[in-house]
Design a protein around this motif. Structure first.
Motif, mmCIF file in Angstrom:
data_model
loop_
_atom_site.group_PDB
_atom_site.id
_atom_site.type_symbol
_atom_site.label_atom_id
_atom_site.label_comp_id
_atom_site.label_asym_id
_atom_site.label_seq_id
_atom_site.Cartn_x
_atom_site.Cartn_y
_atom_site.Cartn_z
ATOM 1 N N ASN A 244 0.810 -1.228 0.000
ATOM 2 C CA ASN A 244 0.000 0.000 0.000
ATOM 3 C C ASN A 244 0.839 1.272 0.000
ATOM 4 O O ASN A 244 0.446 2.287 0.589
ATOM 5 N N VAL A 245 2.002 1.223 -0.648
ATOM 6 C CA VAL A 245 2.816 2.430 -0.843
ATOM 7 C C VAL A 245 2.690 2.842 -2.304
ATOM 8 O O VAL A 245 2.989 2.050 -3.206
ATOM 9 N N THR A 246 2.239 4.075 -2.535
ATOM 10 C CA THR A 246 1.999 4.550 -3.893
ATOM 11 C C THR A 246 2.901 5.739 -4.198
ATOM 12 O O THR A 246 2.885 6.740 -3.474
ATOM 13 N N PHE A 247 3.704 5.629 -5.267
ATOM 14 C CA PHE A 247 4.517 6.743 -5.745
ATOM 15 C C PHE A 247 3.712 7.479 -6.820
ATOM 16 O O PHE A 247 3.459 6.933 -7.896
ATOM 17 N N MET A 248 3.333 8.716 -6.534
ATOM 18 C CA MET A 248 2.488 9.481 -7.450
ATOM 19 C C MET A 248 3.289 10.242 -8.498
ATOM 20 O O MET A 248 2.726 10.716 -9.477
ATOM 21 N N GLY A 249 4.615 10.400 -8.300
ATOM 22 C CA GLY A 249 5.369 11.282 -9.175
ATOM 23 C C GLY A 249 5.022 12.727 -8.868
ATOM 24 O O GLY A 249 4.432 13.049 -7.835
ATOM 25 N N ARG A 250 5.402 13.599 -9.775
ATOM 26 C CA ARG A 250 5.116 15.026 -9.556
ATOM 27 C C ARG A 250 3.615 15.280 -9.660
ATOM 28 O O ARG A 250 2.968 14.843 -10.608
ATOM 29 N N VAL A 251 3.099 16.004 -8.704
ATOM 30 C CA VAL A 251 1.683 16.364 -8.679
ATOM 31 C C VAL A 251 1.591 17.885 -8.780
ATOM 32 O O VAL A 251 2.209 18.594 -7.972
#
Length: 367
Positions: A244-251
């Motif tokens: 349940n770890v999510t890398f969203m990148g640049r937001v």
């Protein structure tokens, strides 16, 4: 603000990174540009330090080293035009080579044209920058900056230790544009939204989350941001066998509201920092904050009053603080309520607007 309004609007040019470079400086600059654009006393324009070249010349900006040269030439030409038509040049500044390439040319050209120049320094690396570049940064700031403005009392103290007079004008947070929620019950949903660079030590956040997930297997962590550490952080998540770890990148800034809304605790673990906008935004959204005590953060977060502070790079203390908040939601709610109230009283636009207008008008009294 002065009692007597100027005969004409004071012309101010904001100089700094565009939103092509996602970060605290670019976000704060855009907020100033929009907010000050509504002033009855100011005429505000924007000059990017990272201009996009027209047509075929844009290809050159894709070539390493060549990009720096052609962009600097275009930036310098734009500075000369800005100095001809503005009363005040307001240059945003980071540290080291960024200082040399962006605000220093603005201050030099401003001085040559007899314009007032504001050095608006935002980096938490100020102490090291001024120490290691003592023979260049300190004397050029003293000679060419009409005024030095920083966003926190922490940097006022740092600059003062080098014999430089600085004044604090806080960053602002658009409370009305961010989702606010009083969290009477907390779920183990965590958010981090710092750039993935070594100084922000997001690895400490990941390790703290690993300890939390031992007790709450369904806990989640959203990491919004990108940078040189991303691959290493993804490997760390894999090594720790986290779920349940999510890398969203640049937001983009206008996309962060949804992530604040969905989280219940904000994690922040830098080794070096100043006055992070992300903490102010977490305050505004009702998120309880657990942070390291790096740099100027203690000027913003009072541990046990409006958040929780731990020593830098202490993931065990971060995890313990988070688990305490999850076990004691009334404590978390009290911290978040105090943070929201402080945000409303200190960091909303009207407070910041008055400070900037007063500064500009004092620098251009003959307008």
């Amino acid at each position: 603000m002065p009692d007597v309004a100027p005969a004409r609007k004071v012309r101010v040019c904001l100089i700094g990174p565009s939103l092509d470079i996602v970060g605290g400086q670019s976000v704060q600059l855009q907020r100033l540009l929009v907010g000050l654009g509504e002033s009855d006393h100011l005429e505000v324009s924007f000059l990017p330090v990272n201009p996009r070249l027209p047509g075929a010349l844009r290809v050159l900006q894709r070539v390493k080293y060549v990009r720096t040269i052609v962009t600097s030439i275009a930036y310098g030409a734009s500075l000369i035009r800005a100095a001809r038509t503005n009363d005040v040049l307001h240059a945003f500044s980071a540290s080291y080579w960024s200082y040399i390439l962006a605000p220093l040319p603005a201050m030099l050209i401003g001085r040559l044209w007899g314009r007032a120049t504001v050095l608006n320094y935002h980096s938490g690396e100020a102490d090291d920058h001024l120490s290691t570049w003592k023979r260049t940064a300190v004397p050029t700031m003293r000679r060419f900056a009409t005024r030095i403005v920083v966003p926190s009392g922490y940097l006022v103290h740092v600059f003062g230790s080098f014999g430089l007079s600085a004044e604090a004008i806080s960053n602002s947070v658009p409370i009305e544009m961010l989702p606010y929620r009083r969290r009477k019950r907390l779920l183990p949903r965590f958010l981090s939204n710092r750039n993935l660079e070594p100084l922000y030590n997001v690895a400490c956040t990941v390790r703290a989350f690993a300890l939390v997930q031992r007790k709450f297997p369904d806990a989640s962590l959203v990491i919004a941001g990108d940078g040189r550490e991303r691959v290493a952080l993804e490997l760390l998540v894999s090594e720790l066998q986290l779920s349940n770890v999510t890398f969203m990148g640049r937001v983009p800034p206008n996309g962060m509201g949804a992530h604040y809304e969905q989280a219940d605790i904000y994690f922040n673990s830098p080794n070096i920092d100043n006055m992070p906008l992300s903490i102010l935004e977490a305050f505004a959204c009702g998120l309880p904050v657990v942070s390291s005590n790096a740099g100027g953060i203690p000027f913003l977060v009072t541990s046990g009053t409006n958040g929780v502070l731990v020593e830098r790079n202490d993931h065990e203390a971060m995890a313990a603080a988070a688990l305490h908040l999850l076990d004691e939601p009334a404590v978390a709610l009290s911290l978040a309520d105090a943070a929201r109230a402080e945000c409303e009283s200190k960091y909303t636009w009207p407070h910041v607007q008055r400070a900037w207008e007063s500064l500009y008008l004092s620098l251009a009294p003959a307008c």
